[in-house]
Design a protein around this motif. Structure first.
Motif, PDB file in Angstrom:
ATOM      1  N   TYR A  33       5.632  16.543   5.015  1.00 43.14           N
ATOM      2  CA  TYR A  33       5.467  15.225   3.900  1.00 43.14           C
ATOM      3  C   TYR A  33       6.990  14.642   4.512  1.00 43.14           C
ATOM      4  N   ASN A  34       6.869  13.280   4.638  1.00 46.42           N
ATOM      5  CA  ASN A  34       7.938  12.475   4.966  1.00 46.42           C
ATOM      6  C   ASN A  34       7.384  10.754   4.574  1.00 46.42           C
ATOM      7  N   PRO A  35       7.730  10.354   3.488  1.00 40.63           N
ATOM      8  CA  PRO A  35       7.600   9.071   3.064  1.00 40.63           C
ATOM      9  C   PRO A  35       7.933   7.974   4.054  1.00 40.63           C
ATOM     10  N   GLU A  36       8.936   8.170   4.535  1.00 46.13           N
ATOM     11  CA  GLU A  36       9.757   7.463   5.619  1.00 46.13           C
ATOM     12  C   GLU A  36       8.651   7.083   6.573  1.00 46.13           C
ATOM     13  N   LYS A  37       8.289   8.135   7.196  1.00 43.00           N
ATOM     14  CA  LYS A  37       7.390   8.188   8.295  1.00 43.00           C
ATOM     15  C   LYS A  37       5.901   7.947   7.957  1.00 43.00           C
ATOM     16  N   PHE A  60      -1.380   5.618   0.050  1.00 41.28           N
ATOM     17  CA  PHE A  60      -2.149   5.159   1.454  1.00 41.28           C
ATOM     18  C   PHE A  60      -1.006   4.942   2.583  1.00 41.28           C
ATOM     19  N   GLY A  61       0.137   5.316   2.429  1.00 43.78           N
ATOM     20  CA  GLY A  61       0.946   5.214   3.538  1.00 43.78           C
ATOM     21  C   GLY A  61       0.640   5.336   4.920  1.00 43.78           C
ATOM     22  N   ALA A  77       0.899  -1.106  -0.131  1.00 43.53           N
ATOM     23  CA  ALA A  77      -0.096   0.070  -0.074  1.00 43.53           C
ATOM     24  C   ALA A  77       0.861   1.303  -0.070  1.00 43.53           C
ATOM     25  N   PRO A  78       1.891   1.367   0.858  1.00 46.62           N
ATOM     26  CA  PRO A  78       2.701   2.518   0.706  1.00 46.62           C
ATOM     27  C   PRO A  78       3.898   2.652  -0.390  1.00 46.62           C
TER      28      PRO A  78
END
Length: 529
Positions: A441-445, A125-126, A115-116
């Motif tokens: 905005y932080n894809p890792e978190k 959807f992360g 999902a992410p």
């Protein structure tokens, strides 16, 4: 509206959702027309209402939020907390994928992993799986989720994530879903055909675990033009339309072949500033058309000036013709974590001019306001009205309206200085917006997946995170209400109005309207007799 609480989740988790499903009806065809463009059949590609609404026909979720945003079991029959950082979900037995294979915990684990991580997703959807640190499969129908800290929102978050099969989804690309190859779900309808931007054809899944669907065939169309949608329902070419234009409501109310179906929605229409740049802002200049040295939207006084310049009552009453409510925050009154202290701002022209002068813009500046013209009711019309209000206080504003398909991709690439858009807090509580569109905005978190403005407030992020790990419903609500006030005080966005969701339905059909505005064949029943 009651909170999406741990207690509620545990009580409802023991219920049987499938037993309440619709029973078989005579084979009939249904034609649906929606206004928003469906951009993909990949259920994890883009968290947008048109995509999600269509996706629920093919795929199910572990949990489901009903028409009034109350949590129910779906592919998960029950769930419970084993330890503060460990949830156990019992999966529904006997569920089959469209190709006849068994649904198991392996599919859920695969879904959480994928999902992410969908390539090129404009807003995924992360955020809804961010609480999961490790997945443990106990047996084919038992799965456990380990979290880094207590996480009471897990069942509610899972109500946003469509579950896909490992055997069809492993190695599948977004294009494999768009071609139909990977659209193997557990949902009430199966894939038949898809024409991007135009229509999707669905056929009944006779083996659906929730009971045989009412409709043999569903023609799910996109008609982006509001007048064309109205004409289609009046002519009998379609059976239901969504996002009914307010100007057409009186005409539809008088037509004996059509009935209206409405409910207070969860969608906020708002203005959003580009905060991704410190200098040389896009579509913003001085009054002579020359570039600005700094981004004026990074100045709180400018943001407050633009917010207080707006007459929200006029937008709701005149532009929206009483099909919306003035908004001061992103949830409607009565929702869990709505903050009653945060009211819609009253227009203050002189106050706006004073703030602009204090910020160094006594003569204002020029900018372009971008908006979709086919996504929300009266979206371009709203933008024109807002532009006039801003021009009145000295910020000369022109409007550029674009089709949603083009607008959405550009907005998520930070190509606009100021834009009007919408967000539906389909979870029925404040963290949906706090995490997805306001969180840094932080894809890792897995924060800020839909934060196209790139607004960032670390103090607000910390408060949002604290609320998300607070198990007590009352305490969590207080923290979320504080976060709502902090975001609005900082003008993270400019609330305009809350939509009332309205559908026009062919007379004789029964429609159950949804607060999350999704338009689904499952919510329409054929005439009795």
């Amino acid at each position: 509206m009651t909170p999406p609480s741990l207690k509620t989740a545990l009580l409802l988790g023991a219920a049987s959702f499938g037993l309440a499903a619709a029973q078989p009806a005579l084979a009939q065809d249904l034609t649906i027309a929606i206004g928003g463009s469906v951009t993909s059949l990949d259920p994890h590609f883009y968290n947008a209402s048109p995509n999600n609404g269509l996706g629920t026909h093919f795929f199910d979720r572990l949990t489901e939020l009903d028409a009034n945003a109350q949590i129910k079991p779906m592919l998960a029959e029950s769930w419970k907390v084993i330890e503060p950082t460990l949830w156990e979900f019992k999966l529904r037995p006997g569920v089959k994928w469209h190709d006849g294979r068994d649904f198991t915990a392996e599919d859920v684990a695969f879904t959480i992993q994928r999902a992410p991580n969908v390539p090129n997703s404009p807003g995924g959807f992360g955020a809804f799986v961010r609480g999961v640190k490790r997945v443990e499969i106990v047996d084919p129908l038992t799965i456990r989720f380990h979290t880094a800290e207590p996480y009471p929102m897990l069942p509610t978050d899972f109500a946003q994530v469509l579950v896909i099969s490992r055997h069809a989804g492993e190695g599948a690309t977004t294009e494999d879903y768009n071609s139909g190859k990977a659209v193997i779900g557990t949902g009430p309808y199966k894939f038949s055909a898809y024409t991007p931007g135009s229509r999707t054809r669905l056929v009944r899944n006779d083996a659906y675990w929730g009971g045989r669907p009412d409709w043999a065939n569903v023609d799910y169309r996109v008609i982006s033009s509001a007048p064309a949608r109205t004409a289609a329902i009046l002519s009998g070419d379609v059976d239901v339309i969504d996002t009914v234009p307010s100007s057409d409501i009186p005409k539809l109310e008088k037509d004996g072949k059509v009935q209206l179906s409405s409910i207070q929605g969860l969608r906020l229409i708002y203005a959003s500033f580009d905060r991704s740049r410190t200098d040389n802002p896009v579509f913003v200049t001085d009054n002579d058309g020359k570039p600005l040295a700094t981004n004026p939207f990074n100045d709180l006084r400018v943001r407050r000036a633009l917010s207080v310049a707006i007459n929200r009552e006029a937008l709701a009453e005149r532009v929206m013709e009483n099909t919306a409510k003035p908004a001061g925050q992103w949830l409607p009154p009565g929702a869990y974590s709505y903050n009653p202290e945060v009211k819609p701002l009253a227009q203050d022209i002189d106050g706006a001019k004073k703030l602009l002068a204090e910020a160094g813009f006594p003569q204002g500046f020029k900018m372009t306001l971008h908006t979709p013209n086919d996504r929300y009711p009266n979206d371009a019309k709203t933008a024109q009205a807002v532009a006039q209000m801003w021009t009145r206080v000295g910020v000369q504003t022109t409007v550029e309206a674009l089709p949603w398909s083009a607008y959405s991709m550009r907005a998520n690439r930070q190509e606009f200085g100021m834009r009007i858009t919408g967000w539906s807090s389909s979870s029925g509580e404040a963290s949906s917006a706090l995490v997805n569109i306001i969180g840094t905005y932080n894809p890792e978190k897995r924060f800020g997946a839909s934060n196209g403005s790139r607004y960032s407030n670390p103090e607000l992020d910390a408060l949002t995170t604290k609320a998300g790990s607070t198990m007590d419903d009352a305490e969590r609500e207080k923290l979320l209400q504080q976060a709502v006030k902090m975001a609005i005080d900082d003008v993270a966005l400019v609330p305009l109005h809350q939509l009332v969701n309205t559908w026009a339905v062919r007379k004789g059909l029964q429609h159950s309207p949804r607060m999350d505005e999704r338009t689904r064949a499952m919510d329409l029943k054929p005439a009795k007799g």
